[in-house]
Design a protein around this motif. Structure first.
Motif, PDB file in Angstrom:
ATOM      1  N   SER A 367     -27.577 -16.622  24.894  1.00 50.16           N
ATOM      2  CA  SER A 367     -28.907 -17.681  24.239  1.00 50.16           C
ATOM      3  C   SER A 367     -29.654 -16.730  23.217  1.00 50.16           C
ATOM      4  CB  SER A 367     -29.898 -17.656  25.621  1.00 50.16           C
ATOM      5  OG  SER A 367     -30.196 -16.366  25.814  1.00 50.16           O
ATOM      6  N   THR A 368     -30.372 -17.731  22.372  1.00 48.59           N
ATOM      7  CA  THR A 368     -30.862 -17.108  21.174  1.00 48.59           C
ATOM      8  C   THR A 368     -31.882 -18.015  20.721  1.00 48.59           C
ATOM      9  OG1 THR A 368     -30.793 -16.073  19.074  1.00 48.59           O
ATOM     10  CG2 THR A 368     -29.353 -17.861  19.250  1.00 48.59           C
ATOM     11  N   THR A 369     -32.969 -17.658  19.838  1.00 47.51           N
ATOM     12  CA  THR A 369     -34.068 -18.407  19.222  1.00 47.51           C
ATOM     13  C   THR A 369     -33.082 -19.241  18.193  1.00 47.51           C
ATOM     14  OG1 THR A 369     -35.768 -17.049  20.368  1.00 47.51           O
ATOM     15  CG2 THR A 369     -36.286 -18.694  18.505  1.00 47.51           C
ATOM     16  N   VAL A 370     -33.342 -20.611  18.083  1.00 51.01           N
ATOM     17  CA  VAL A 370     -32.498 -21.025  17.001  1.00 51.01           C
ATOM     18  C   VAL A 370     -33.393 -20.754  15.599  1.00 51.01           C
ATOM     19  CG1 VAL A 370     -32.111 -23.508  15.960  1.00 51.01           C
ATOM     20  CG2 VAL A 370     -31.867 -23.073  18.310  1.00 51.01           C
ATOM     21  N   GLU A 371     -32.368 -20.605  14.566  1.00 52.84           N
ATOM     22  CA  GLU A 371     -33.037 -20.328  13.185  1.00 52.84           C
ATOM     23  C   GLU A 371     -32.422 -21.043  12.066  1.00 52.84           C
ATOM     24  OE1 GLU A 371     -33.039 -15.508  13.994  1.00 52.84           O
ATOM     25  OE2 GLU A 371     -31.769 -16.152  12.355  1.00 52.84           O
ATOM     26  N   THR A 372     -31.497 -21.865  12.397  1.00 54.06           N
ATOM     27  CA  THR A 372     -30.738 -23.029  11.433  1.00 54.06           C
ATOM     28  C   THR A 372     -30.722 -24.094  11.943  1.00 54.06           C
ATOM     29  OG1 THR A 372     -28.533 -22.366  12.049  1.00 54.06           O
ATOM     30  CG2 THR A 372     -29.425 -20.738  10.535  1.00 54.06           C
ATOM     31  N   ALA A 373     -30.140 -25.008  11.174  1.00 52.57           N
ATOM     32  CA  ALA A 373     -29.568 -26.478  11.643  1.00 52.57           C
ATOM     33  C   ALA A 373     -28.293 -26.682  12.433  1.00 52.57           C
ATOM     34  CB  ALA A 373     -29.841 -27.464  10.478  1.00 52.57           C
ATOM     35  N   LYS A 374     -27.836 -25.587  12.437  1.00 53.35           N
ATOM     36  CA  LYS A 374     -26.476 -25.324  13.387  1.00 53.35           C
ATOM     37  C   LYS A 374     -26.546 -24.615  14.147  1.00 53.35           C
ATOM     38  CE  LYS A 374     -23.505 -26.938   9.441  1.00 53.35           C
ATOM     39  NZ  LYS A 374     -22.378 -26.652   8.559  1.00 53.35           N
ATOM     40  N   PRO A 375     -27.409 -24.700  15.280  1.00 56.37           N
ATOM     41  CA  PRO A 375     -27.433 -23.517  16.510  1.00 56.37           C
ATOM     42  C   PRO A 375     -26.229 -23.151  17.063  1.00 56.37           C
ATOM     43  CG  PRO A 375     -29.028 -25.672  16.926  1.00 56.37           C
ATOM     44  CD  PRO A 375     -28.001 -25.990  15.684  1.00 56.37           C
ATOM     45  N   GLU A 376     -25.384 -23.968  17.373  1.00 58.15           N
ATOM     46  CA  GLU A 376     -24.223 -23.468  18.045  1.00 58.15           C
ATOM     47  C   GLU A 376     -23.599 -22.413  17.208  1.00 58.15           C
ATOM     48  OE1 GLU A 376     -20.570 -25.526  20.256  1.00 58.15           O
ATOM     49  OE2 GLU A 376     -22.009 -26.809  19.815  1.00 58.15           O
ATOM     50  N   ALA A 377     -23.586 -22.601  15.931  1.00 58.79           N
ATOM     51  CA  ALA A 377     -22.762 -21.518  15.216  1.00 58.79           C
ATOM     52  C   ALA A 377     -23.443 -19.949  15.378  1.00 58.79           C
ATOM     53  CB  ALA A 377     -22.751 -22.024  13.664  1.00 58.79           C
ATOM     54  N   GLU A 378     -24.853 -20.348  15.532  1.00 56.06           N
ATOM     55  CA  GLU A 378     -25.682 -18.985  15.923  1.00 56.06           C
ATOM     56  C   GLU A 378     -25.141 -17.978  16.950  1.00 56.06           C
ATOM     57  OE1 GLU A 378     -29.831 -19.384  15.053  1.00 56.06           O
ATOM     58  OE2 GLU A 378     -29.836 -21.467  14.455  1.00 56.06           O
ATOM     59  N   LEU A 379     -24.570 -18.782  18.110  1.00 54.01           N
ATOM     60  CA  LEU A 379     -24.076 -18.057  19.249  1.00 54.01           C
ATOM     61  C   LEU A 379     -22.581 -17.514  19.150  1.00 54.01           C
ATOM     62  CD1 LEU A 379     -25.760 -20.086  22.308  1.00 54.01           C
ATOM     63  CD2 LEU A 379     -26.144 -17.703  21.212  1.00 54.01           C
ATOM     64  N   GLN A 380     -21.954 -17.722  17.771  1.00 57.10           N
ATOM     65  CA  GLN A 380     -20.602 -17.490  17.596  1.00 57.10           C
ATOM     66  C   GLN A 380     -20.325 -16.053  17.958  1.00 57.10           C
ATOM     67  OE1 GLN A 380     -18.241 -19.787  17.296  1.00 57.10           O
ATOM     68  NE2 GLN A 380     -16.842 -18.099  17.645  1.00 57.10           N
ATOM     69  N   VAL A 381     -21.509 -15.340  17.225  1.00 60.36           N
ATOM     70  CA  VAL A 381     -21.310 -13.545  17.586  1.00 60.36           C
ATOM     71  C   VAL A 381     -21.110 -13.642  19.143  1.00 60.36           C
ATOM     72  CG1 VAL A 381     -23.802 -13.416  17.701  1.00 60.36           C
ATOM     73  CG2 VAL A 381     -22.200 -11.563  17.140  1.00 60.36           C
ATOM     74  N   ALA A 382     -21.793 -14.463  19.911  1.00 59.99           N
ATOM     75  CA  ALA A 382     -21.725 -13.987  21.615  1.00 59.99           C
ATOM     76  C   ALA A 382     -20.448 -14.395  22.077  1.00 59.99           C
ATOM     77  CB  ALA A 382     -22.830 -14.656  22.070  1.00 59.99           C
ATOM     78  N   PHE A 383     -20.074 -15.699  21.582  1.00 58.42           N
ATOM     79  CA  PHE A 383     -18.566 -16.310  21.931  1.00 58.42           C
ATOM     80  C   PHE A 383     -17.659 -15.314  21.750  1.00 58.42           C
ATOM     81  CE2 PHE A 383     -20.607 -20.738  21.013  1.00 58.42           C
ATOM     82  CZ  PHE A 383     -21.266 -20.654  22.292  1.00 58.42           C
ATOM     83  N   ASP A 384     -17.618 -14.609  20.579  1.00 62.51           N
ATOM     84  CA  ASP A 384     -16.613 -13.588  19.970  1.00 62.51           C
ATOM     85  C   ASP A 384     -16.593 -12.573  20.914  1.00 62.51           C
ATOM     86  OD1 ASP A 384     -15.889 -15.425  17.974  1.00 62.51           O
ATOM     87  OD2 ASP A 384     -17.052 -14.038  16.437  1.00 62.51           O
ATOM     88  N   THR A 385     -17.759 -12.321  21.551  1.00 60.66           N
ATOM     89  CA  THR A 385     -17.895 -10.679  22.507  1.00 60.66           C
ATOM     90  C   THR A 385     -17.431 -11.280  23.700  1.00 60.66           C
ATOM     91  OG1 THR A 385     -19.846 -10.499  20.951  1.00 60.66           O
ATOM     92  CG2 THR A 385     -19.724  -9.038  23.312  1.00 60.66           C
ATOM     93  N   ILE A 386     -17.563 -12.544  24.376  1.00 60.40           N
ATOM     94  CA  ILE A 386     -17.211 -12.839  25.799  1.00 60.40           C
ATOM     95  C   ILE A 386     -15.633 -13.038  25.959  1.00 60.40           C
ATOM     96  CG2 ILE A 386     -19.665 -13.311  26.270  1.00 60.40           C
ATOM     97  CD1 ILE A 386     -18.774 -16.264  26.512  1.00 60.40           C
ATOM     98  N   GLY A 387     -15.047 -13.460  24.902  1.00 59.10           N
ATOM     99  CA  GLY A 387     -13.797 -13.837  25.177  1.00 59.10           C
ATOM    100  C   GLY A 387     -13.701 -15.310  25.809  1.00 59.10           C
ATOM    101  N   PRO A 388     -12.387 -15.590  25.986  1.00 61.97           N
ATOM    102  CA  PRO A 388     -11.958 -17.048  26.334  1.00 61.97           C
ATOM    103  C   PRO A 388     -12.908 -17.831  27.436  1.00 61.97           C
ATOM    104  CG  PRO A 388     -10.093 -15.841  26.410  1.00 61.97           C
ATOM    105  CD  PRO A 388     -11.158 -14.888  26.186  1.00 61.97           C
ATOM    106  N   VAL A 389     -13.140 -19.101  27.203  1.00 63.31           N
ATOM    107  CA  VAL A 389     -13.863 -19.636  28.344  1.00 63.31           C
ATOM    108  C   VAL A 389     -13.055 -20.879  28.844  1.00 63.31           C
ATOM    109  CG1 VAL A 389     -16.250 -19.027  27.223  1.00 63.31           C
ATOM    110  CG2 VAL A 389     -15.191 -21.050  26.919  1.00 63.31           C
ATOM    111  N   LEU A 390     -13.392 -21.324  29.994  1.00 59.60           N
ATOM    112  CA  LEU A 390     -12.718 -22.484  30.823  1.00 59.60           C
ATOM    113  C   LEU A 390     -13.659 -23.733  30.453  1.00 59.60           C
ATOM    114  CD1 LEU A 390     -11.838 -21.034  34.252  1.00 59.60           C
ATOM    115  CD2 LEU A 390     -10.369 -20.991  32.099  1.00 59.60           C
TER     116      LEU A 390
END
Length: 455
Positions: A367-390
């Motif tokens: 989770s994070t506070t939205v800063e841009t018009a592409k919120p999902e991309a803002e979590l990419q750093v988290a997705f890269d950290t956690i590894g593959p998801v089902l």
């Protein structure tokens, strides 16, 4: 507890000291504490379940429904009933205000907690490190170089010994004059160490604290280290079966003290007197008369303002987050400065050990506070950290705050739940609303102990 009405004669058209709208965690804690303080409380919710925006969903199929998915959970996820998925998951600081509220009101008798395995911080370059909080950890961590470790250790010793009432412990830092930036400078700590101290230990969400007097930061670091000292690996606790247990536990507390609960009651209107002060709440053509109404923003769209958005991604995985020593549960904070953002990114992981997922599966919330018009991309750093998801469920929610303090109208509104993965800011809001409602600060020691009452 569906449509719980406490006592045979209780109904809507009576006079109450307080009417609470919505059974989110904040509202349930407030109704519980106000009931213990002797107020006659009516608590209503338009939904037929507890929790509002902070509900836990079970079975797993309910999560798919909530996110309007046409498909169903795969058989690989095991029994649907093994899942309790929190929509707004947060960890509880072991020595924090929420635990004090739980213990003082004896709500702990309805709940079981388990500590969270690890607390981590992310550093530029993508590596995560256990958050060092003791002097020994300060010297052994690979988060910083040799000389910085010693400086950081000296800083921790100073924090540990600091006493606002004893000038000999100040070591030349004046709590009424010096800000936190000056303290970091005095100890020679670099910006990375300051980042991790402010965001992973003191749990600030941005850097405005650097310009504030340092006393509050010291208090927060002490709270973190005292919380770790209670249970060992991390400062955080999490209830078995998820956070959905919390609102229900406070609801039971309120009922013991004569509070009335009604679920599945849509609110038709808030009734005002000629002066514009609240006079009652109307539901199913009955009016509960009151001079005080508390509720979440969804009940008062005309009395709140949007102050931002939060994005949350609930991820289901079949492995723990890498580099966390195979932790069954953990928190990772990614300070905004470290990843080129204003706001921090939070990652929380829970699993079958807390009875919220089936064996071998993990729920990770980013989770994070939205800063841009592409919120999902803002979590990419988290997705890269956690590894593959089902599986991944994403929500972007507006953050609302009340437009005024509620004193002139008698309508007291809680704020939306923020992006943090812990409960400290939630408790701050509960304490602030309590003070606005009653006109005095929340002093738990003045409340009667719940144990003195018999069920």
């Amino acid at each position: 507890y569906q449509r719980r009405v406490h006592g045979e004669t209780s109904k809507m058209d009576e006079t109450y000291d307080v009417v609470v709208c919505g059974t989110g965690l904040k509202e349930c804690i407030l109704s519980g504490i106000l009931s213990v303080a002797g107020k006659k409380v009516l608590h209503i919710d338009r939904n037929d379940y507890y929790g509002g925006a902070s509900a836990s969903l079970t079975p797993l199929a309910k999560v798919y429904e909530h996110f309007k998915r046409a498909d169903k959970p795969s058989d690989a996820f095991g029994r649907g009933r093994d899942w309790n998925v929190d929509l707004i998951p947060k960890f509880i600081m072991a020595n924090g205000m929420l635990v004090k509220m739980l213990v003082h009101t004896d709500v702990t008798r309805y709940l079981e907690f388990k500590s969270v395995d690890g607390s981590y911080v992310w550093k530029k370059g993508g590596k995560i490190y256990k958050v060092p909080v003791t002097e020994t950890e300060a010297l052994s961590t690979s988060l910083m170089g040799l000389f910085e470790k010693r400086r950081f250790r000296n800083f921790l010793i100073w924090v540990h010994n600091f006493n606002p009432a004893d000038q000999s412990t100040w070591k030349g830092n004046d709590p009424s004059k010096d800000n936190m930036a000056a303290v970091f400078e005095k100890f020679g700590l670099d910006s990375n160490t300051a980042d991790f101290t402010g965001h992973a230990l003191a749990l600030y969400r941005d850097d405005s604290y650097l310009q504030q007097p340092f006393l509050e930061t010291i208090r927060r670091i002490k709270l973190y280290s005292e919380s770790v000292a209670r249970y060992g690996n991390s400062p955080y606790l999490y209830p078995l079966y998820g956070l959905g247990e919390l609102p229900q536990a406070f609801a039971r507390l309120s009922a013991i003290y004569g509070g009335t609960y009604m679920l599945n009651r849509p609110i038709q209107e808030i009734v005002y007197d000629e002066a514009g002060h609240v006079a009652g709440v109307k539901s199913e053509n009955e009016v509960a008369k009151t001079r005080i109404v508390i509720g979440d923003p969804s009940y008062f769209p005309d009395k709140v303002k949007k102050v931002g958005q939060v994005i949350r991604a609930i991820c289901i995985m079949n492995h723990p987050i890498p580099s966390t020593s195979d932790s069954a549960s953990c928190q990772i904070i990614i300070p905004g400065n470290q990843c080129g953002r204003r706001n921090d990114v939070y990652i929380g992981q829970v699993s079958a050990t807390h009875h919220v997922a089936s064996e071998g599966k993990f729920i990770v919330i980013c989770s994070t506070t939205v800063e841009t018009a592409k919120p999902e991309a803002e979590l990419q750093v988290a997705f890269d950290t956690i590894g593959p998801v089902l599986e991944r469920f994403i929500s972007v929610d507006d953050l609302f705050e009340p437009i005024d303090d509620g004193k002139s109208s008698g309508i007291f509104i809680t704020s939306s739940y923020d992006a943090t993965s812990h409960f400290e800011t939630t408790c701050d809001d509960i304490i602030a609303v309590y003070e606005r409602v009653t006109g005095e600060p929340l002093d738990l020691s003045k409340l009667p102990k719940a144990a003195e009452q018999q069920e």
